[in-house]
Enzyme design. Structure first.
Site, PDB file in Angstrom:
ATOM      1  N   GLY A  12       0.876  -1.041   0.009  1.00 21.07           N
ATOM      2  CA  GLY A  12      -0.180   0.132  -0.094  1.00 21.07           C
ATOM      3  C   GLY A  12       0.949   1.342   0.003  1.00 21.07           C
ATOM      4  O   GLY A  12       2.004   1.353   0.453  1.00 21.07           O
ATOM      5  N   THR A 139       4.818   1.626   6.222  1.00 20.38           N
ATOM      6  CA  THR A 139       3.535   1.436   6.587  1.00 20.38           C
ATOM      7  C   THR A 139       3.059   2.514   7.489  1.00 20.38           C
ATOM      8  O   THR A 139       3.732   2.887   8.188  1.00 20.38           O
ATOM      9  CB  THR A 139       3.373   0.011   7.458  1.00 20.38           C
ATOM     10  OG1 THR A 139       1.948   0.250   8.148  1.00 20.38           O
ATOM     11  CG2 THR A 139       4.265  -0.248   8.411  1.00 20.38           C
ATOM     12  N   ASP A 141       0.549   2.290   9.321  1.00 19.59           N
ATOM     13  CA  ASP A 141       0.196   1.760  10.580  1.00 19.59           C
ATOM     14  C   ASP A 141       1.378   1.773  11.736  1.00 19.59           C
ATOM     15  O   ASP A 141       1.094   1.577  13.021  1.00 19.59           O
ATOM     16  CB  ASP A 141      -0.178   0.181  10.354  1.00 19.59           C
ATOM     17  CG  ASP A 141      -1.591   0.039   9.746  1.00 19.59           C
ATOM     18  OD1 ASP A 141      -2.050   1.172   9.064  1.00 19.59           O
ATOM     19  OD2 ASP A 141      -1.961  -1.094   9.467  1.00 19.59           O
ATOM     20  N   HIS A 286      -8.868   5.621   3.173  1.00 14.30           N
ATOM     21  CA  HIS A 286      -7.516   5.822   2.554  1.00 14.30           C
ATOM     22  C   HIS A 286      -6.935   7.531   2.394  1.00 14.30           C
ATOM     23  O   HIS A 286      -6.081   7.630   1.853  1.00 14.30           O
ATOM     24  CB  HIS A 286      -7.759   5.183   0.922  1.00 14.30           C
ATOM     25  CG  HIS A 286      -7.791   3.735   0.748  1.00 14.30           C
ATOM     26  ND1 HIS A 286      -8.775   3.254   1.201  1.00 14.30           N
ATOM     27  CD2 HIS A 286      -6.705   2.648   0.861  1.00 14.30           C
ATOM     28  CE1 HIS A 286      -8.564   1.922   1.091  1.00 14.30           C
ATOM     29  NE2 HIS A 286      -7.182   1.802   0.809  1.00 14.30           N
TER      30      HIS A 286
HETATM   31  O1  F6P Z   1      -1.239  -1.399   6.027  1.00 15.03           O
HETATM   32  C1  F6P Z   1      -1.567  -0.352   5.650  1.00 15.03           C
HETATM   33  C2  F6P Z   1      -3.018  -0.254   5.443  1.00 15.03           C
HETATM   34  O2  F6P Z   1      -3.188   1.153   5.215  1.00 15.03           O
HETATM   35  C3  F6P Z   1      -3.971  -0.798   6.456  1.00 15.03           C
HETATM   36  O3  F6P Z   1      -4.144  -0.032   7.521  1.00 15.03           O
HETATM   37  C4  F6P Z   1      -5.316  -0.945   5.667  1.00 15.03           C
HETATM   38  O4  F6P Z   1      -6.119  -2.038   6.245  1.00 15.03           O
HETATM   39  C5  F6P Z   1      -4.710  -1.602   4.536  1.00 15.03           C
HETATM   40  O5  F6P Z   1      -3.582  -0.921   4.172  1.00 15.03           O
HETATM   41  C6  F6P Z   1      -5.507  -1.192   3.472  1.00 15.03           C
HETATM   42  O6  F6P Z   1      -5.013  -1.696   1.996  1.00 15.03           O
HETATM   43  P1  F6P Z   1      -5.778  -1.610   0.510  1.00 15.03           P
HETATM   44  O7  F6P Z   1      -4.718  -0.644  -0.224  1.00 15.03           O
HETATM   45  O8  F6P Z   1      -5.643  -3.118   0.063  1.00 15.03           O
HETATM   46  O9  F6P Z   1      -7.091  -0.969   0.751  1.00 15.03           O
END
Ligand code: F6P
Length: 365
Positions: A12, A139, A141, A286
């Site tokens: 991501g 990340t 997170d 997002h």
């Molecule tokens: O790992 C980072 C993150 O932003 C998480 O908090 C979230 O669950 C995930 O990515 C969402 O990813 P995607 O781009 O697949 O929606």
């Protein structure tokens, strides 16, 4: 002797990826005099050797403050288990031989990959196959324990805090409960930090399973004492006591993470039922991954990128950069992956929040 390196971004996106790319290209070209190839869409770009581009200084001009990644990314597509179509059928194949071949053909002496746990695991396995690879952890997170911080995290906290400030005023005007769902699959760092910064009344994190009655009581207590609105921050991975994470889609061979979502609506619905107070739910999603990195993340990303180039120069392959205290260091990718940095339910941050009267919904003992 290094002459040419490749850069890729995987997993991501998050604010600060472009700042890392810029730092690597600048260090490579201005300091080390290397050529740099930009690899698009994570390891896919190397598997198919498509859209590869020699990155010149002009290509990275003006990207320091830009969100996203100029190289594109994907959180699908593990080269070790890649879905391909054969005779009209989808089959899973190991395409790493194609990667090894393309690295040779392109004359890449090393690769720097910027990614989260999934991307770094692939990097570790490619290193085992002999690829000269260096990692930069990423990340929003902030859930990797090998580094005290990941870039993008504090920008995500800023975004969530700004949203909480805005929601405060409307919650107060309408005497409502406002539930705000933020990111955080396994770690509640965005929730707890934005919750403290944004003056939340309740914070629900994956590390502390929550009792909804306890949360409802907190809101009712506030109501009785004249605070007719409440702000509840809930991490997407938070879990009701005795329950499970709210999953929208299961993981599979290619997409290693389950897709989370829905906990905010669940909490909002239950709190409205239990308190009788008009409740609204906002999912930040997002928004937290997009936009311009703050100054802190630009600096951290730049320091990570510069150190990644140094690791390549020093031949420290199979390592990733990290920050310990205020110092940029490195650690083997093998040691770093799989080790989570989670909020300690009995640690300082939670204790401080509880001192401020913030409710975590800890079940009664
Ligand atoms: O790992 C980072 C993150 O932003 C998480 O908090 C979230 O669950 C995930 O990515 C969402 O990813 P995607 O781009 O697949 O929606």
């Amino acid at each position: 002797m290094i002459r040419k390196i490749g850069i890729s971004t995987g997993g991501g996106d998050c604010p600060g990826l472009n700042a890392v790319i810029r730092a690597i290209v600048r260090a490579a070209k201005l300091h080390y005099r290397w050529d740099v190839i930009g690899i698009e869409d994570g390891f896919d770009g190397l598997i198919y050797a498509r859209n590869l581009k020699l990155l010149e200084l002009r290509d990275i001009s003006g990207i320091l403050h830009r969100g996203g990644t100029i190289l594109g990314t994907t959180n699908r597509g593990n080269p070790f288990k890649h879905t391909v179509e054969e005779n009209g059928q989808e089959v899973i194949k190991d395409l790493t031989p194609q990667i090894l071949e393309n690295i040779k053909v392109l004359g890449l002496d090393a690769i720097i990959t910027i990614g989260g746990d999934g991307t770094l695991t692939i990097a570790r396995d490619l290193h085992k196959l002999g690829v000269n690879i260096v990692g930069v952890p990423k990340t929003i997170d902030n859930d990797l324990s090998a580094t005290d911080l990941t870039f993008g995290f504090t920008t995500a906290v800023d975004t969530a805090t700004e949203a909480l400030d805005k929601l405060h005023t409307t919650a107060e005007s309408h005497h409502r409960v406002m539930v705000v769902e933020v990111m955080g699959r396994d770690a509640g760092w965005i929730a707890i930090e934005s919750g403290i910064a944004g003056g939340a009344d309740v914070i629900l994190i994956p590390e502390i399973p929550f009792d909804l009655d306890k949360v409802a009581q907190k809101i009712k207590r506030r109501q009785i004492t004249g605070s007719r609105f409440s702000i509840v921050v809930v991490a997407e991975g938070a879990i009701p006591e005795g329950g499970k994470k709210s999953i929208v889609a299961e993981a599979n061979e290619e997409y290693q993470n389950v897709r989370l979502g829905g906990i905010g609506y669940f909490v909002g619905h239950e709190l409205e039922k239990r308190t009788g107070i008009d409740t609204r739910v906002v999912v930040l999603g997002h928004l937290q991954r997009g936009g311009s990195p703050n100054a802190f993340d630009r600096i951290l990303a730049t320091r990570f990128g510069a150190m990644a180039a140094d690791l390549v120069a020093a031949g420290k392959f199979g390592h990733m950069v990290c920050i310990k205290g205020r110092k940029i260091e490195s650690v083997t990718i093998d040691k770093a992956i799989g080790l989570m940095n989670r909020v300690d339910p009995n640690g300082q941050m939670v204790y401080c929040a509880e001192q401020m009267g913030i409710e975590f919904g800890r079940p009664y003992a």
